[in-house]
Structures are given as C-alpha cells and as structure tokens.
Motif scaffolding. Structure first.
Motif, PDB file in Angstrom:
ATOM      1  N   VAL A  38       0.835  -1.198   0.000  1.00 13.17           N
ATOM      2  CA  VAL A  38       0.000   0.000   0.000  1.00 13.17           C
ATOM      3  C   VAL A  38       0.873   1.253   0.000  1.00 13.17           C
ATOM      4  O   VAL A  38       0.575   2.240  -0.693  1.00 13.17           O
ATOM      5  CB  VAL A  38      -0.949  -0.010   1.217  1.00 13.17           C
TER       6      VAL A  38
ATOM      7  N   SER B 172       0.761   3.720  -3.252  1.00 10.49           N
ATOM      8  CA  SER B 172       0.253   5.081  -3.041  1.00 10.49           C
ATOM      9  C   SER B 172       1.310   6.120  -3.398  1.00 10.49           C
ATOM     10  O   SER B 172       0.980   7.180  -3.964  1.00 10.49           O
ATOM     11  CB  SER B 172      -0.201   5.259  -1.597  1.00 10.49           C
TER      12      SER B 172
ATOM     13  N   TYR C  24       0.596   8.886  -6.363  1.00 12.27           N
ATOM     14  CA  TYR C  24       0.468  10.307  -6.041  1.00 12.27           C
ATOM     15  C   TYR C  24       1.007  11.212  -7.151  1.00 12.27           C
ATOM     16  O   TYR C  24       0.291  12.126  -7.604  1.00 12.27           O
ATOM     17  CB  TYR C  24       1.154  10.606  -4.705  1.00 12.27           C
TER      18      TYR C  24
ATOM     19  N   PHE D 129      -5.699   3.970  -6.799  1.00 13.38           N
ATOM     20  CA  PHE D 129      -5.118   5.020  -5.960  1.00 13.38           C
ATOM     21  C   PHE D 129      -5.089   6.353  -6.707  1.00 13.38           C
ATOM     22  O   PHE D 129      -5.471   7.403  -6.170  1.00 13.38           O
ATOM     23  CB  PHE D 129      -3.693   4.637  -5.541  1.00 13.38           C
TER      24      PHE D 129
ATOM     25  N   PHE E 166      -6.963   9.871  -5.659  1.00 13.20           N
ATOM     26  CA  PHE E 166      -6.185  11.086  -5.407  1.00 13.20           C
ATOM     27  C   PHE E 166      -6.637  12.229  -6.310  1.00 13.20           C
ATOM     28  O   PHE E 166      -6.639  13.399  -5.900  1.00 13.20           O
ATOM     29  CB  PHE E 166      -4.696  10.819  -5.616  1.00 13.20           C
TER      30      PHE E 166
ATOM     31  N   TYR F 120       2.009  14.699   0.675  1.00 10.87           N
ATOM     32  CA  TYR F 120       1.559  13.310   0.504  1.00 10.87           C
ATOM     33  C   TYR F 120       1.322  12.633   1.855  1.00 10.87           C
ATOM     34  O   TYR F 120       0.292  11.984   2.068  1.00 10.87           O
ATOM     35  CB  TYR F 120       2.602  12.542  -0.302  1.00 10.87           C
TER      36      TYR F 120
ATOM     37  N   LEU G 145      -2.634  11.167   2.469  1.00 15.19           N
ATOM     38  CA  LEU G 145      -2.920   9.874   3.093  1.00 15.19           C
ATOM     39  C   LEU G 145      -4.034   9.944   4.140  1.00 15.19           C
ATOM     40  O   LEU G 145      -4.920   9.076   4.148  1.00 15.19           O
ATOM     41  CB  LEU G 145      -1.646   9.281   3.705  1.00 15.19           C
TER      42      LEU G 145
ATOM     43  N   SER H 113      -7.333   9.785   2.574  1.00 18.49           N
ATOM     44  CA  SER H 113      -7.533   8.628   1.685  1.00 18.49           C
ATOM     45  C   SER H 113      -7.827   7.345   2.457  1.00 18.49           C
ATOM     46  O   SER H 113      -7.523   6.252   1.983  1.00 18.49           O
ATOM     47  CB  SER H 113      -6.281   8.430   0.820  1.00 18.49           C
TER      48      SER H 113
ATOM     49  N   LEU I  70      -7.398   3.401   1.208  1.00 14.55           N
ATOM     50  CA  LEU I  70      -6.359   2.676   1.937  1.00 14.55           C
ATOM     51  C   LEU I  70      -6.932   1.439   2.618  1.00 14.55           C
ATOM     52  O   LEU I  70      -6.351   0.345   2.563  1.00 14.55           O
ATOM     53  CB  LEU I  70      -5.703   3.590   2.970  1.00 14.55           C
TER      54      LEU I  70
END
Length: 301
Positions: free
Chosen positions: A94, A98, A102, A163, A167, A189, A194, A197, A201
């Motif tokens: 993860v 991620s 991003y 992801f 985003f 980020y 995060l 998110s 996640l």
C-alpha cells in the motif's frame, strides 16, 4: 386529524418493522453457509455419507480437527508465516503503490502519461512463469526465503490506477494551500493526502490481506523449507496426504484398510474453518470504509 396522524405513524412503524424483519432473514442467508461448514467439520464422516450435509450433526466428531492439528507446532508456525507476510506485505504494498500513484495524479507531472501507459501495459502482458522464476531465484536470490512472499507482489497495476483515481478526486486547493505554507511534496503526501484517503487505503489493504492470506502458489513454486510453508499450502499438503492414505486403504485387502480410513470430507471443511477463521475478526475493522471504497473506480476515469 390527530387520529389520522397516529394511524399514519403506526402504519409507518409497521413498514419499518417489516423491512427490519426482511433484512434480518435475508442476512441469515449469508450466515447459514458458514454455520453449515462448521457443522460439517464437526460431523462424523459416516453420517455425512449416509445422511448428507446437515446443519445439526447427528453425532459430534472432532476427528477432522485432530488430523489438521496433528502437528500443532507446524500449524502455529504456518500461521505466523502467513500472518507476517500478509500484513507486512500489505503495508509495504500500500505504501509503495500510493507513493507511485500520487505523482501520477498530479497534472503538472511531465511524465504522467508515459508512466501511466507503462503501468497499464503490465496489466495486458506479463513475463510469464519461467522468466519470473529465473529472475526471482537466480538474480534476486529470493528462492526459499521469506521475502519471496513479500517483494515480488509489492505493486499491482490495477490498484495503482485505483489510488490515482482517488487522489485525483481530492480537492487540489488543499495542495495549493500547503505549498503556500512551505510544505514540500512528501509532506503534502504524508500529512494531507494519506489521512484523506482512508477509504481507499482500507479497501485495498483488506483486498491485499485477503489475497496474501490465501497465497499458496508461491510456496508451491519457490519454497522447499517446511518452516516457510504458508497456512494454505500446508493445509493443502495435509489434505493431499489424507486423500493418498484414503486411496491406499481402498486398494488394501479386506480387513487391513479399516485402520487407515481418514475422514477426508470433514477434513476439507475443518481446513476451511482453520484458514478463514482469523480473517473474520479483521473484516469488521475495515467495514465502514469498505462500502465507500468499492465505488472509487466509478468517481473519475
């Protein structure tokens, strides 16, 4: 007027009660198969052959669980290996995906389109099993090691795209405000993107844990040390050994094979309970994010 309001409210309450009863009964349809698996695993093999599957066993028999846990140290070790590779692999996966998604979600990133196409291309074509085996064992030297469970599956192209899509749906004004306050890209980020998110996640973490928990193919191909067997692969080996003994008992002379009879049918269902049990306690922690996370792919293309 007052009587009509009370009648309407009473009618509304009846409708709510009816809906609750309907959904309670509907929910039982999902619980009954699990209860049936438990019942079969606790049943006597001869009763199953004679009466079929029953929700309430005719005679309770723990022989299947005694066979599965015949070597408890090995089962416990496989639990530890499976849990470690599932949770560590999911956490690193993860994190890596991620971090990859991003910059791809930022329109200002120059190489956004070529890299996105490169990642998407891997969903259509792969190197194949033999090149992957040569790469992992002869070049990366991860054969017969714990890390073969973790590192080769760190990134999934489909999950990276999910992801990135999530985003892209976050307000860009948050990023601009953070930049005006002097925050760099990693801080944006880590401290802004995060925390916002959590649905994606939690959803992808749950899917990652489920996939890695049920992993057995890597153990079959890359692992020779019994101390590194995952739970699923170990249970598969136990079942294959039980079926082999059952087949040998069938071809032995009359009277000799009775001592080698093994309840292979109940063993299968006992293995299902042993393998799936721990994850039943994990899912409730992700449930409130899971439903929202399932709709991520439909928000933005």
């Amino acid at each position: 007027m007052r009587c009509s309001k009370e009648a309407t409210r009473l009618q509304s309450n009846k409708a709510v009660i009816a809906f609750h009863i309907f959904f309670i009964l509907f929910s039982l349809l999902f619980v009954l198969p699990f209860l049936l698996i438990i019942a079969i695993s606790l049943s006597n093999e001869e009763d199953i052959m004679r009466l079929g599957y029953r929700l309430i066993p005719e005679h309770f028999d723990f022989t299947a669980y005694r066979i599965v846990f015949e070597n408890p140290d090995q089962i416990l070790n496989s639990y530890m290996i499976t849990g470690a590779q599932a949770f560590l692999g999911t956490f690193l996966s993860v994190l890596v995906m991620s971090m990859c998604a991003y910059p791809l979600s930022r329109t200002a990133f120059r190489w956004r389109s070529p890299i996105s196409f490169y990642i998407f291309f891997t969903m259509l074509f792969s190197g194949g099993l033999i090149p992957s085996y040569i790469l992992i064992t002869q070049y990366l030297h991860m054969g017969n090691t714990f890390w073969v469970y973790v590192i080769p599956g760190l990134a999934s192209a489909f999950h990276i795209i999910i992801f990135r899509t999530f985003f892209q749906g976050l307000p860009y004004e948050i990023v601009e405000s953070a930049k005006m306050d002097g925050a760099n890209e990693f801080r944006i980020y880590w401290q802004l993107i995060l925390p916002l998110s959590k649905p994606v996640l939690a959803t992808l973490s749950l899917l990652g844990v489920l996939g890695r928990w049920n992993e057995w193919f890597r153990a079959l191909v890359y692992i020779r040390d019994e101390e590194l067997y995952t739970l699923q692969y170990l249970l598969q080996r136990i079942l294959m050994q039980a079926e082999f003994i059952e087949q040998m008992a069938d071809v032995m002379p009359a009277g000799y094979g009775e001592n080698f009879k093994i309840p292979t049918e109940t063993v299968r269902f006992a293995m299902a309970i042993v393998a799936a049990g721990p994850l039943l306690f994990v899912f409730p922690f992700f449930q409130k994010y899971f439903v929202k996370g399932l709709t991520i792919g439909s928000v933005k293309g």
